[in-house]
Scaffold this motif. Structure first.
Motif, PDB file in Angstrom:
ATOM      1  N   UNK A  53      49.135  38.207  48.374  1.00 42.59           N
ATOM      2  CA  UNK A  53      48.132  37.951  47.947  1.00 42.59           C
ATOM      3  C   UNK A  53      47.905  36.860  49.320  1.00 42.59           C
ATOM      4  N   UNK A  54      46.391  37.112  49.179  1.00 41.17           N
ATOM      5  CA  UNK A  54      45.782  36.249  50.460  1.00 41.17           C
ATOM      6  C   UNK A  54      44.830  35.840  49.666  1.00 41.17           C
ATOM      7  N   UNK A  55      44.759  34.347  49.417  1.00 43.92           N
ATOM      8  CA  UNK A  55      44.125  33.607  48.604  1.00 43.92           C
ATOM      9  C   UNK A  55      43.426  32.528  49.581  1.00 43.92           C
ATOM     10  N   UNK A  56      42.226  32.076  49.193  1.00 41.24           N
ATOM     11  CA  UNK A  56      42.150  30.864  50.070  1.00 41.24           C
ATOM     12  C   UNK A  56      40.636  30.523  49.768  1.00 41.24           C
ATOM     13  N   UNK A  57      39.451  29.502  49.360  1.00 41.87           N
ATOM     14  CA  UNK A  57      38.476  29.251  48.543  1.00 41.87           C
ATOM     15  C   UNK A  57      37.554  30.311  49.248  1.00 41.87           C
ATOM     16  N   UNK A  58      36.919  30.998  48.316  1.00 39.91           N
ATOM     17  CA  UNK A  58      35.844  31.938  49.030  1.00 39.91           C
ATOM     18  C   UNK A  58      34.270  31.073  49.316  1.00 39.91           C
ATOM     19  N   UNK A  59      33.922  31.215  50.433  1.00 35.92           N
ATOM     20  CA  UNK A  59      32.297  30.440  51.239  1.00 35.92           C
ATOM     21  C   UNK A  59      31.332  31.571  50.374  1.00 35.92           C
ATOM     22  N   UNK A  60      31.029  30.856  49.771  1.00 37.87           N
ATOM     23  CA  UNK A  60      29.416  31.713  48.765  1.00 37.87           C
ATOM     24  C   UNK A  60      28.421  30.108  49.032  1.00 37.87           C
ATOM     25  N   UNK A  61      28.012  30.898  50.249  1.00 38.71           N
ATOM     26  CA  UNK A  61      26.388  30.395  50.771  1.00 38.71           C
ATOM     27  C   UNK A  61      25.174  29.408  49.740  1.00 38.71           C
ATOM     28  N   UNK A  62      24.954  28.883  49.655  1.00 38.72           N
ATOM     29  CA  UNK A  62      23.827  28.138  48.147  1.00 38.72           C
ATOM     30  C   UNK A  62      23.034  29.054  48.042  1.00 38.72           C
ATOM     31  N   UNK A  63      22.369  29.951  48.698  1.00 38.80           N
ATOM     32  CA  UNK A  63      21.308  30.401  48.638  1.00 38.80           C
ATOM     33  C   UNK A  63      21.335  31.547  47.590  1.00 38.80           C
ATOM     34  N   UNK A  64      23.420  32.277  47.365  1.00 35.61           N
ATOM     35  CA  UNK A  64      23.901  33.556  46.908  1.00 35.61           C
ATOM     36  C   UNK A  64      23.369  33.495  45.914  1.00 35.61           C
ATOM     37  N   UNK A  65      22.919  34.314  44.822  1.00 31.75           N
ATOM     38  CA  UNK A  65      22.334  34.649  43.482  1.00 31.75           C
ATOM     39  C   UNK A  65      23.616  35.556  43.561  1.00 31.75           C
ATOM     40  N   UNK A  66      23.626  35.834  41.813  1.00 30.89           N
ATOM     41  CA  UNK A  66      24.650  35.919  40.508  1.00 30.89           C
ATOM     42  C   UNK A  66      24.950  37.498  41.195  1.00 30.89           C
ATOM     43  N   UNK A  68      25.196  38.716  43.984  1.00 32.28           N
ATOM     44  CA  UNK A  68      25.262  38.391  45.633  1.00 32.28           C
ATOM     45  C   UNK A  68      27.069  38.037  45.424  1.00 32.28           C
ATOM     46  N   UNK A  69      27.714  37.865  44.536  1.00 29.61           N
ATOM     47  CA  UNK A  69      29.060  37.341  44.211  1.00 29.61           C
ATOM     48  C   UNK A  69      29.724  38.408  43.854  1.00 29.61           C
ATOM     49  N   UNK A  70      29.321  40.349  44.457  1.00 29.54           N
ATOM     50  CA  UNK A  70      30.133  40.904  44.041  1.00 29.54           C
ATOM     51  C   UNK A  70      29.873  41.554  45.666  1.00 29.54           C
ATOM     52  N   UNK A  71      30.036  40.571  45.920  1.00 30.41           N
ATOM     53  CA  UNK A  71      30.247  41.578  47.244  1.00 30.41           C
ATOM     54  C   UNK A  71      30.514  40.119  48.042  1.00 30.41           C
ATOM     55  N   UNK A  72      30.464  38.989  47.477  1.00 35.14           N
ATOM     56  CA  UNK A  72      31.316  37.628  48.587  1.00 35.14           C
ATOM     57  C   UNK A  72      33.084  37.308  47.659  1.00 35.14           C
TER      58      UNK A  72
END
Length: 131
Positions: A53-66, A68-72
């Motif tokens: 398990x390699x868990x850390x907070x995901x960096x999600x840019x403010x302009x990301x669309x729903x 985009x989340x599949x790739x992020x």
């Protein structure tokens, strides 16, 4: 054909519900079997080590669309289940499915109908189903 397989499985489960016919027994066994699935996954990480398990907070840019989340976002898993862990987890998942099916039977629900409705919901709502 899939409906037939679900119905046959549900009929088989119903036939072998001897000790656990009470709805209370079924619910408690379902919870227990789900916990065993979770434990088997944890042991694949902590005991075997085939996955990490390699868990850390995901960096999600403010302009990301729903979309985009599949790739992020990812599963936080590295590696692949070894044959032994895969077998154990599949076995535990099978027991969970057994008790879910028993719950359907006890409540007079069709497992095939439950799966079909969920499939239609997910297919219709797509990514918006889980937001």
């Amino acid at each position: 054909m899939k409906d037939l397989a679900c119905q046959q499985f549900q009929d088989t489960v119903a036939e072998f519900l001897i000790r656990h016919q009470s709805i209370l027994d079924i619910i408690s066994k379902s919870q227990e079997s789900n916990a065993r699935v979770n434990r088997a996954v944890v042991k694949a990480v902590t005991h075997c080590g085939c996955v990490k398990v390699r868990a850390e907070k995901s960096a999600i840019p403010p302009e990301a669309t729903l979309a985009d989340l599949k790739q992020l976002l990812d599963s936080h898993l590295d590696g692949e289940l070894c044959p032994n862990c895969r077998e154990i987890i599949e076995s535990e998942m099978g027991k969970s499915i057994f008790y879910l099916t028993a719950l359907c039977h006890s409540l007079g629900l069709s497992l095939a109908d439950v799966l079909q409705r969920e499939h239609e919901k997910v297919s219709t709502l797509r990514v918006f189903n889980f937001t």
